[in-house]
Design a protein around this motif. Sequence first.
Motif, PDB file in Angstrom:
ATOM      1  N   LEU A 140     -70.295  48.991 -74.179  1.00 59.45           N
ATOM      2  CA  LEU A 140     -69.101  48.003 -73.875  1.00 59.45           C
ATOM      3  C   LEU A 140     -68.379  48.932 -73.113  1.00 59.45           C
ATOM      4  CD1 LEU A 140     -67.892  45.522 -75.254  1.00 59.45           C
ATOM      5  CD2 LEU A 140     -66.906  46.999 -77.159  1.00 59.45           C
ATOM      6  N   PRO A 141     -68.243  48.685 -71.862  1.00 59.83           N
ATOM      7  CA  PRO A 141     -67.510  49.190 -70.980  1.00 59.83           C
ATOM      8  C   PRO A 141     -66.130  48.658 -70.849  1.00 59.83           C
ATOM      9  CG  PRO A 141     -69.169  48.076 -69.669  1.00 59.83           C
ATOM     10  CD  PRO A 141     -69.348  47.903 -71.081  1.00 59.83           C
ATOM     11  N   VAL A 189     -71.808  51.953 -77.779  1.00 58.25           N
ATOM     12  CA  VAL A 189     -71.234  52.947 -76.906  1.00 58.25           C
ATOM     13  C   VAL A 189     -69.880  51.994 -76.484  1.00 58.25           C
ATOM     14  CG1 VAL A 189     -70.961  54.268 -74.930  1.00 58.25           C
ATOM     15  CG2 VAL A 189     -73.112  54.130 -76.111  1.00 58.25           C
ATOM     16  N   VAL A 190     -68.851  52.505 -76.718  1.00 58.97           N
ATOM     17  CA  VAL A 190     -67.446  51.955 -76.067  1.00 58.97           C
ATOM     18  C   VAL A 190     -66.985  53.121 -75.130  1.00 58.97           C
ATOM     19  CG1 VAL A 190     -65.356  51.181 -76.840  1.00 58.97           C
ATOM     20  CG2 VAL A 190     -67.192  51.081 -78.471  1.00 58.97           C
ATOM     21  N   GLU A 191     -66.496  52.515 -73.899  1.00 64.02           N
ATOM     22  CA  GLU A 191     -66.152  53.316 -73.019  1.00 64.02           C
ATOM     23  C   GLU A 191     -65.010  52.651 -72.407  1.00 64.02           C
ATOM     24  OE1 GLU A 191     -64.927  55.537 -70.023  1.00 64.02           O
ATOM     25  OE2 GLU A 191     -66.488  56.486 -71.224  1.00 64.02           O
ATOM     26  N   ALA A 192     -63.841  53.437 -72.321  1.00 69.05           N
ATOM     27  CA  ALA A 192     -62.643  53.063 -71.634  1.00 69.05           C
ATOM     28  C   ALA A 192     -62.745  52.605 -70.220  1.00 69.05           C
ATOM     29  CB  ALA A 192     -61.421  53.831 -72.142  1.00 69.05           C
ATOM     30  N   SER A 193     -63.495  53.259 -69.761  1.00 74.88           N
ATOM     31  CA  SER A 193     -63.382  53.039 -68.190  1.00 74.88           C
ATOM     32  C   SER A 193     -64.910  52.645 -67.545  1.00 74.88           C
ATOM     33  CB  SER A 193     -62.967  54.327 -67.399  1.00 74.88           C
ATOM     34  OG  SER A 193     -62.876  54.022 -66.034  1.00 74.88           O
ATOM     35  N   ALA A 194     -65.240  53.503 -66.478  1.00 76.73           N
ATOM     36  CA  ALA A 194     -66.538  53.016 -66.032  1.00 76.73           C
ATOM     37  C   ALA A 194     -67.686  53.945 -66.845  1.00 76.73           C
ATOM     38  CB  ALA A 194     -66.764  53.334 -64.479  1.00 76.73           C
ATOM     39  N   LEU A 195     -68.880  53.509 -67.108  1.00 79.98           N
ATOM     40  CA  LEU A 195     -70.123  54.200 -67.735  1.00 79.98           C
ATOM     41  C   LEU A 195     -70.579  55.250 -66.907  1.00 79.98           C
ATOM     42  CD1 LEU A 195     -71.894  51.011 -69.150  1.00 79.98           C
ATOM     43  CD2 LEU A 195     -70.979  52.718 -70.420  1.00 79.98           C
ATOM     44  N   GLY A 196     -70.527  56.327 -67.267  1.00 78.55           N
ATOM     45  CA  GLY A 196     -71.232  57.586 -66.327  1.00 78.55           C
ATOM     46  C   GLY A 196     -70.032  58.666 -66.555  1.00 78.55           C
TER      47      GLY A 196
END
Length: 407
Positions: free
Chosen positions: A167-168, A120-127
Amino acid sequence: MTSAQDSGITVIGAGWCPHCKRVKKFLSSHRVSYRNVDLDQQPAAVDRLKELQNGGQIIPTVVYADGTHDVNPSDEVLAQRIKIKMAAERAAYQLVIVGGGPAGLAAAIYAAREGTDAIVVEASALGGQAAISDRIDNYPGFPDGISGSELADRFVTHARRYGVELLPAVSVTAVKRDGDDLVTTLASGHDLVSPAVLLATGSTYRRLDVPGEEDLIGAGLYFCATCDGPLYRGADEVLVIGGGNAALEEGLHLSEFARRVRVLSKTELTASSLLQDRVKSDPQFVIHTGVDVVEVEGDHGRFAAVVTRDRETGARHRFPAAAAFVFIGMRPNTEFLGAEFQRDDSGFLVTGPTMQTSIAGVFAAGDVRSGSTKQLGSAVGDGIAALLMARRYLEAGHHKAKILVDA
């Protein structure tokens, strides 16, 4: 990583501010100490805030040891500032999930349960956006409601329980096909190669795009009543721009702080009849429909008024207020995708019956998908459904690993 002893970081915010909680949580999770300045407990710090922002007072504001600062920084910016290395463990996966909100995390949990090699690749905060919601009252299984941050924490904890690689604070700049492979390019310049990609990047608030708006965002002009409404406790009047469910729901929240809430809508109200009845029967509300916002006025760097034009008569009106809150819809987070991805008239990704986009092997789920309901429960279901469709795709192409746990 910046050590806890020498970080020299100060976070200026408030206990009720969701983004302040996100920033502090990010720093704490990486064992970076910080000095917390709560404006409710130290109101004199507002002057420091205005000094840093030339009159603005957006929170959170993060001040670093060298004296520089960031206003409401993303996790990616924070990671760069405190020199945290955010890199994937490998360069190749069976599935890359872009977006770490409810849809992406639900998909990741299902992928991990059955042995699909996913990241999982997230540009900001998870959630995702759920993480900054003050209260969620309509998610099944929580009859008394739950805070958005707590629910997001549960999603993340569940994913980590299954060993999902997360990967946040790393944004994706492109997803393109290269022969039989899909290549997901990260802002760091690294590429992730996979036979399938699931896009769950969500959407963000639309802006007015009128003169004065850009200069006054955070200085009396906002897009989140939960975040900034408490700043205007006791105000004579605040404005709400928009006429849909979000506008009226946020307006009701603002009515807990301001004496009057004035609603400005370009059309007749489109919110649910229940919300309309509540607002129209509340003496705190004044409603204007059929008006376009043509300008946002400021005074010494602070919001002062909104100027509207009547769509029928052309008459202009000026509405002064303590603050204005804009709720005019959402914009899909698809800027990093090329023109080869089919979109609807509003820019959301068009998917077929299997939730596959116009690019083979690329699936979409949640708010970024055309026709989605923009509801938390639906996003979770979307993520699960898209994962199951991606699994079939992987199996058909002989990319799928043997299932380790029954779904």
